[in-house]
Design an enzyme around this catalytic site. Sequence first.
Site, PDB file in Angstrom:
ATOM      1  N   LYS A 236       0.659  -1.394  -0.222  1.00  0.00           N
ATOM      2  CA  LYS A 236      -0.075   0.024  -0.209  1.00  0.00           C
ATOM      3  C   LYS A 236       1.200   1.687   0.069  1.00  0.00           C
ATOM      4  O   LYS A 236       0.794   1.837   0.640  1.00  0.00           O
ATOM      5  CB  LYS A 236      -1.300  -0.082   0.991  1.00  0.00           C
ATOM      6  CG  LYS A 236      -1.764  -0.616   1.265  1.00  0.00           C
ATOM      7  CD  LYS A 236      -2.776  -1.904  -0.285  1.00  0.00           C
ATOM      8  CE  LYS A 236      -3.580  -0.660  -0.665  1.00  0.00           C
ATOM      9  NZ  LYS A 236      -3.888  -1.093  -2.125  1.00  0.00           N
ATOM     10  N   HIS A 290       5.865  -9.693  -1.296  1.00  0.00           N
ATOM     11  CA  HIS A 290       5.855  -9.001  -0.369  1.00  0.00           C
ATOM     12  C   HIS A 290       7.348  -8.955   0.204  1.00  0.00           C
ATOM     13  O   HIS A 290       7.391  -8.977   1.799  1.00  0.00           O
ATOM     14  CB  HIS A 290       4.903  -8.413  -0.105  1.00  0.00           C
ATOM     15  CG  HIS A 290       3.868  -7.610  -0.243  1.00  0.00           C
ATOM     16  ND1 HIS A 290       4.365  -6.336  -1.075  1.00  0.00           N
ATOM     17  CD2 HIS A 290       2.761  -7.895  -0.575  1.00  0.00           C
ATOM     18  CE1 HIS A 290       3.033  -6.432  -1.847  1.00  0.00           C
ATOM     19  NE2 HIS A 290       2.124  -7.039  -2.068  1.00  0.00           N
TER      20      HIS A 290
END
Length: 613
Positions: A236, A290
């Site tokens: 994000k 990630h």
Amino acid sequence: MALPASAVRAFEPPPQPERGAPACTTCPRWHSRVEAELAASRPGSVAASVCAGPPRGVSHGFNSGPLLEKTRKAPSSLAGAACAPLFALLSRGRRRRMHVLRRRWDLGSLCRALLTRGLAALGHSLKHVLGAIFSKIFGPLASVGNMDEKSNKLLLALVMLFLFAVIVLQYVCPGTECQLLRLHAFSSPVPDPYRSEDESSARFVPRYNFTRSDLLRKVDFDIKGDDLIVFLHIQKTGGTTFGRHLVRNIQLEQPCECRVGQKKCTCHRPGKRETWLFSRFSTGWSCGLHADWTELTSCVPSVVDGKRDSRLRPSRNFYYITILRDPVSRYLSEWRHVQRGATWKASLHVCDGRPPTSEELPSCYTGDDWSGCPLKEFMDCPYNLANNRQVRMLSDLTLVGCYNLSVMPEKQRNKVLLESAKSNLKHMAFFGLTEFQRKTQYLFEKTFNMNFILPFTQYNTTRASSVEISEEIQKRIEGLNFLDMELYSYAKDLFLQRYQFMRQKDHQEARRKRQEQRRFLKGRLLQTHFLSQGQGQSQNLNQNQSQNPNPNANQNLTQNLTQNLTQNLVQNLTQSSSQKENRESPKHNPGKEQNDSTSNGANDYIGSVEKWR
């Protein structure tokens, strides 16, 4: 006894109208009004009413037919006696202008009538065509709903308005992007795309002291060699958009091959079957979903060169890059993403060769996902990895015992993590900020000497910005992410200082090139002037030699003229160079720069003079 003028004119024979003079019954309306007024002064005059006609704005009406017939049947001699003297009173130029005005008036009336009737016919035809079309389309609907005439007209008007709007839109915006959104560029000057992207003040006051080596980030990336760019993608932070820029928006000798419907692209080096980019959109999640700094530094070398012998592995340069974001906005964006069902369960969190246990990293929810969780519940979980995520993913977790919280006190652990994240961020090849898209693009291009095709776009409206929170909740989010807040303040200061340093360096380089160009042009001009003067003086010497046969005197005269000319050129050059330098750089060591530029220019021109001699 003299007769009055009216009586004299009455006994005179009526003069014949000139050739081309208009008849009284067809004269213009404004001229007819004048004739009517003059004819009214004669009692019993009937021809005046024939010439004048009805006043402006008054129609004949239905009952005026017999009267008009009677007036039209009046004797022609009476009409000529009334109208011809009036027209004869006018001068020849006045009569000619009246003829021209009458012809123009008749032609304009004809054009207006034709235009009006043409538009009426066109509208009538269009009405019939559209009526036929809509009767075919909306016929069943009209028969079922018993639509009256007014509703049909209203529907027709709405559809025509819609079609007109579509035609105008296609005319104004023929491409995929509407040009109406860019009309403000014509009314206002084009602003600097790198200034005030976050809508804050353009003046930046540094808080941290960085060295020149910290600010100057320019790597010698060899895409044809063995160098590799590694993208650390934090959740994000806008990393997906930046990752797409890396594979789709860079000018390369061999661009990445991206197929429709596939997220991954093939980014090979020119002439090799080997990738130059390690990211989500090139190699996938090869080190886990990630992966953080701890995982990438231990995983990337083994993944890239895992099939080769350790002795045959090339000496690669791994250039790590990442993107950061404002902690509050990033936290809210992750909460909204988790609300929609995201879990990131595939993340490995490998540290020191093993993943964390369930006791070291408990889960905040039970079930498959945490969808629909409220913000309060999201903030209340003490094991939520969203808290201080950017510091955790940029630091070396092996320094604090990975995810084992019992290795050291919490205060010391936080300090070690923050310092490690700052150090890794400062020594990275590049990092950008989501709130500064154009500056991020500029620094990446300057760092790697790679240019993007299209400029980055700054999106100020996101899902996180649509969340309305109170000041109390914002302070609580900042408290939960206090390490990220400190890291982001440090990163923003370093980022803006690097940007200012690189921009100043570019301005200095451009200024130096301009000075060199002016110096070169000035030298060519002075050299041309010198040669022209030399030719003129050589002609004078030839004349002197013809008059004075003494060779020693001619040689001395030649040397004296050459020395004088050289001294004059150097003196003029020194003065002009010093004046230019004073105008351009009055604040940065003017004396030193003038002396340097003057001495360099003088040496160049003296050399050219000596060469000519």
